[in-house]
Design a protein around this motif. Structure first.
Motif, mmCIF file in Angstrom:
data_model
loop_
_atom_site.group_PDB
_atom_site.id
_atom_site.type_symbol
_atom_site.label_atom_id
_atom_site.label_comp_id
_atom_site.label_asym_id
_atom_site.label_seq_id
_atom_site.Cartn_x
_atom_site.Cartn_y
_atom_site.Cartn_z
ATOM 1 N N HIS A 1 5.629 -33.183 27.498
ATOM 2 C CA HIS A 1 6.977 -32.849 27.962
ATOM 3 C C HIS A 1 7.346 -31.373 27.816
ATOM 4 C CE1 HIS A 1 8.005 -37.351 27.030
ATOM 5 N NE2 HIS A 1 7.330 -37.213 28.154
ATOM 6 N N GLY A 2 6.421 -30.573 27.302
ATOM 7 C CA GLY A 2 6.639 -29.123 27.317
ATOM 8 C C GLY A 2 7.528 -28.546 26.229
ATOM 9 N N TYR A 3 7.642 -29.245 25.114
ATOM 10 C CA TYR A 3 8.450 -28.708 24.007
ATOM 11 C C TYR A 3 7.571 -27.943 23.032
ATOM 12 C CZ TYR A 3 12.266 -31.709 25.535
ATOM 13 O OH TYR A 3 13.251 -32.303 26.264
ATOM 14 N N GLU A 4 8.163 -26.962 22.376
ATOM 15 C CA GLU A 4 7.448 -26.221 21.350
ATOM 16 C C GLU A 4 7.729 -26.868 19.998
ATOM 17 O OE1 GLU A 4 7.195 -21.757 19.347
ATOM 18 O OE2 GLU A 4 8.740 -22.196 20.839
ATOM 19 N N GLU A 5 6.657 -27.181 19.280
ATOM 20 C CA GLU A 5 6.825 -27.808 17.966
ATOM 21 C C GLU A 5 7.334 -26.788 16.957
ATOM 22 O OE1 GLU A 5 3.380 -29.883 16.619
ATOM 23 O OE2 GLU A 5 4.188 -30.216 14.609
ATOM 24 N N CYS A 6 8.321 -27.184 16.165
ATOM 25 C CA CYS A 6 8.901 -26.290 15.176
ATOM 26 C C CYS A 6 8.952 -26.960 13.810
ATOM 27 C CB CYS A 6 10.338 -25.912 15.560
ATOM 28 S SG CYS A 6 10.473 -25.101 17.147
ATOM 29 N N TYR A 7 8.802 -26.144 12.787
ATOM 30 C CA TYR A 7 9.064 -26.601 11.429
ATOM 31 C C TYR A 7 10.276 -25.817 10.947
ATOM 32 C CZ TYR A 7 8.842 -27.292 6.456
ATOM 33 O OH TYR A 7 9.178 -27.603 5.163
ATOM 34 N N VAL A 8 11.274 -26.503 10.439
ATOM 35 C CA VAL A 8 12.549 -25.847 10.131
ATOM 36 C C VAL A 8 13.034 -26.210 8.732
ATOM 37 C CG1 VAL A 8 13.289 -25.763 12.542
ATOM 38 C CG2 VAL A 8 13.812 -27.779 11.138
ATOM 39 N N PRO A 9 13.957 -25.412 8.183
ATOM 40 C CA PRO A 9 14.552 -25.757 6.890
ATOM 41 C C PRO A 9 15.343 -27.065 6.989
ATOM 42 C CG PRO A 9 15.026 -23.464 7.465
ATOM 43 C CD PRO A 9 14.440 -24.100 8.671
ATOM 44 N N TYR A 10 15.286 -27.844 5.908
ATOM 45 C CA TYR A 10 16.058 -29.079 5.855
ATOM 46 C C TYR A 10 17.435 -28.838 5.239
ATOM 47 C CZ TYR A 10 11.424 -31.141 6.632
ATOM 48 O OH TYR A 10 10.188 -31.462 7.134
ATOM 49 N N ASP B 1 16.330 -13.446 27.079
ATOM 50 C CA ASP B 1 15.920 -13.049 28.417
ATOM 51 C C ASP B 1 15.870 -14.312 29.276
ATOM 52 O OD1 ASP B 1 14.415 -12.357 30.715
ATOM 53 O OD2 ASP B 1 13.627 -10.630 29.634
ATOM 54 N N TYR B 2 16.409 -14.232 30.511
ATOM 55 C CA TYR B 2 16.444 -15.436 31.352
ATOM 56 C C TYR B 2 15.041 -15.966 31.625
ATOM 57 C CZ TYR B 2 14.823 -13.181 35.637
ATOM 58 O OH TYR B 2 14.060 -12.558 36.561
ATOM 59 N N LYS B 3 14.056 -15.084 31.522
ATOM 60 C CA LYS B 3 12.674 -15.516 31.776
ATOM 61 C C LYS B 3 12.181 -16.476 30.705
ATOM 62 C CE LYS B 3 11.336 -11.221 34.002
ATOM 63 N NZ LYS B 3 11.037 -9.886 33.457
ATOM 64 N N SER B 4 12.807 -16.430 29.543
ATOM 65 C CA SER B 4 12.366 -17.318 28.459
ATOM 66 C C SER B 4 13.002 -18.706 28.583
ATOM 67 C CB SER B 4 12.719 -16.708 27.101
ATOM 68 O OG SER B 4 14.122 -16.689 26.928
ATOM 69 N N LEU B 5 13.862 -18.889 29.594
ATOM 70 C CA LEU B 5 14.540 -20.171 29.784
ATOM 71 C C LEU B 5 13.764 -21.067 30.750
ATOM 72 C CD1 LEU B 5 18.183 -18.827 30.107
ATOM 73 C CD2 LEU B 5 17.019 -19.619 28.057
ATOM 74 N N PRO B 6 13.860 -22.373 30.621
ATOM 75 C CA PRO B 6 14.572 -23.066 29.561
ATOM 76 C C PRO B 6 13.799 -23.033 28.245
ATOM 77 C CG PRO B 6 13.437 -24.668 30.937
ATOM 78 C CD PRO B 6 13.199 -23.311 31.554
ATOM 79 N N VAL B 7 14.513 -22.950 27.136
ATOM 80 C CA VAL B 7 13.895 -23.068 25.823
ATOM 81 C C VAL B 7 13.864 -24.556 25.476
ATOM 82 C CG1 VAL B 7 14.095 -22.507 23.376
ATOM 83 C CG2 VAL B 7 14.733 -20.814 25.103
ATOM 84 N N ARG B 8 12.671 -25.056 25.188
ATOM 85 C CA ARG B 8 12.532 -26.464 24.796
ATOM 86 C C ARG B 8 11.899 -26.528 23.417
ATOM 87 N NH1 ARG B 8 10.201 -26.933 30.028
ATOM 88 N NH2 ARG B 8 11.600 -27.911 31.536
ATOM 89 N N LEU B 9 12.666 -27.044 22.448
ATOM 90 C CA LEU B 9 12.192 -27.089 21.063
ATOM 91 C C LEU B 9 12.184 -28.527 20.554
ATOM 92 C CD1 LEU B 9 14.366 -24.146 19.669
ATOM 93 C CD2 LEU B 9 12.024 -23.999 20.532
ATOM 94 N N HIS C 1 12.450 -38.115 28.939
ATOM 95 C CA HIS C 1 11.509 -37.833 27.847
ATOM 96 C C HIS C 1 11.638 -38.873 26.730
ATOM 97 C CE1 HIS C 1 11.539 -33.318 29.132
ATOM 98 N NE2 HIS C 1 10.741 -34.061 29.884
ATOM 99 N N ALA C 2 12.863 -39.288 26.460
ATOM 100 C CA ALA C 2 13.076 -40.298 25.418
ATOM 101 C C ALA C 2 12.636 -41.675 25.911
ATOM 102 C CB ALA C 2 14.543 -40.315 25.004
#
Length: 425
Positions: free
Chosen positions: A188-197, A246-254, A305-306
């Motif tokens: 589905h093209g999302y970038e995997e992230c690890y984030v603070p809880y 930057d609009y070129k970085s859109l859409p951001v999928r996280l 996607h869901a």
RNA sequence: GGAGGGAUGGCAGAGCGGUUUAAUGCACCGGUCUUGAAAACCGGCGUAGGCUAAUACCUACCCAGGGUUCGAAUCCCUGUCCCUCCGCCA
């Protein structure tokens, strides 16, 4: 936060749209605050302007060796007048801020009007609930049989609304999360992230949990004002806070797999059995940041996607469009995915997908720049569960149970289970 | 935990009490030139708010919040974050 221009310009229309979701807007109060603000701001700025020009003149006179005493005498009371004006303006702005930050988002025109969840509209169903030729057990009994799902242990360790998982069920839980995360990133093209809880109050204000819904959160003791995240939506969406993308970085999928912590204040006695409603549960979250004219397209996409996850797991579900009265604070439109639970003979929420348009972006100052547009524009933000792992686990256990209490592992999860086909077999 | 250093426009970086409209360079945009491009040259180039028919103009913002001063990016205090060294550590 709503567009202040809208609040200044077309207050009646805002009030009408808010009324649809059962919110009464005090238009008279807003209007009076606004007219006072205008007056005070003009006054303050005039005083500032005067101070600047007089100070400049003093500097100039001094450098030319003139006597500046008379000039100083002229400005003696300017500072006090300016301070008073500034204070009055600040107080007023705080009032305005407090009032407007408590206003929920305006519902989209396509959202059905209604007062409660009873008025939500079913969009479609997928799959057929199984016909069991034996008495169905719920997940508490199924998981408790060999001590793989242990609520008593969790009560001892912590308290109510927690669960301990062991052995194959703990592994199944991990398998589900891995499967969801892999699908989101690979298909589905999302970038995997690890984030603070844990996050700070600014992040929670950005996504709208604060200032109004602090009682739903776990707040940590200590020098820092930190909170446990109620959903990964908070850290992920706040990636864009105070940024101009930057609009070129859109859409951001996280996407991120995180635990979520909720106090469940006000839900005493509801869903007390099993792991439907826990203080701590895992979730794989989807977040998108898109150009304004693409956000409804993105909402449909995220719903897909869901849905794809539930389909891959073979779990029957239905999709409902939340009515105006049942939507969350920041949403303009929300779809809920509800999975079939045989033990309850009903569909229960397993995912919620919302478009917040620019509501969160305005609070966060999350913007993007397009070369055709001189000014940076606010992004539209969307979030959705893909999916709630705990509830999904429970759905798998209950829907895939067999007469002897064993559980058939869905095909899609077997690679994550070392090829295991049956639990409790 | 101890000792130091730092945070300035998209980036780099000067300014350390008033002639600052925050220098300069890079990047970016427009123009001249060119068959086209590069180079060169010229011009533009932050965000938010106010007031305007519009331009103009005015105000705020140099990490955040206080303070000193007629005047603060510059001085003082508090906080946050980053860097270096020492100690400890998964």
């Amino acid at each position: 936060m709503l567009d202040p221009k809208l609040l200044r310009g077309d207050l009646d229309q805002v009030a009408q749209r808010l009324a649809k979701r059962g919110f009464t807007l005090d238009t008279a109060q807003l209007e009076s605050l606004e007219s006072k603000r205008r007056e005070l701001q003009t006054q303050t700025e005039q005083l500032q302007s005067e101070r600047n020009s007089r100070s400049k003149a003093i500097g100039k006179a001094k450098s030319e060796g003139q006597d500046i005493e008379p000039l100083l005498a002229e400005v003696s009371d300017l500072g006090d007048r300016l301070d008073a004006a500034k204070k009055a303006l600040a107080t007023l702005q705080e009032e305005w801020e407090a009032l407007t930050s408590a206003l929920p988002n305006l519902p989209h025109d396509s959202v059905p009007e209604g007062a409660s969840e009873d008025d939500n509209v079913e969009l479609h169903r997928w799959g057929t609930p199984r016909d069991f030729d034996f008495e169905v057990k719920d997940h508490v009994d199924l998981g408790g049989k060999h001590g793989y799902l242990d609520f008593d242990m969790a009560s001892k360790l912590t308290g109510s609304r927690f669960a301990v998982m062991r052995g194959p069920i703990a592994k199944l839980h991990r398998a589900l999360a891995q499967f969801m995360l892999d699908t989101q990133t690979e298909a589905h093209g999302y970038e995997e992230c690890y984030v603070p809880y844990m996050v700070n109050a600014d992040s929670l204000t950005g996504t709208g949990q604060l200032p109004k819904f602090g009682e739903d959160l776990f707040r940590l003791e200590g020098d820092q004002d930190y909170y446990l995240i109620p959903t990964a939506e908070v850290p992920l969406t706040n990636f864009a806070r105070d940024e101009i993308l930057d609009y070129k970085s859109l859409p951001v999928r996280l996407t991120a797999h995180t635990p979520c912590f909720r106090s469940e204040a006000g839900s005493h006695g509801r869903d007390t059995r099993g792991m439907i409603r826990q203080h701590q549960f895992d979730k794989v979250e989807m977040v998108q940041m898109v150009e304004p004219d693409k956000s409804y397209e993105a909402l449909e996409e995220m719903r897909g996607h869901a849905e794809a996850l539930l389909q891959a797991l073979g779990l029957p579900y239905r999709v409902v469009t939340l009515c105006t009265g049942d939507m969350g604070f920041g949403a303009t439109k929300t779809y809920d995915l509800e999975v079939w639970l045989p033990s309850q003979d009903t569909y229960r929420e397993i995912s919620s997908i919302s478009n917040c348009e620019d509501f969160q972006a305005r609070r966060m100052q999350a913007r993007f720049r397009h070369p055709d547009q001189k000014k940076p524009q606010l992004l539209h933000t969307l979030n959705g569960s893909g999916l709630a792992v705990g509830r999904c686990l429970l759905a798998v256990l209950e829907n895939n149970q067999q007469a002897d209490g064993s559980i058939l592992v869905p095909e899609a999860l077997r690679p994550y289970m070392g090829g295991l086909e049956v639990i409790n077999g």
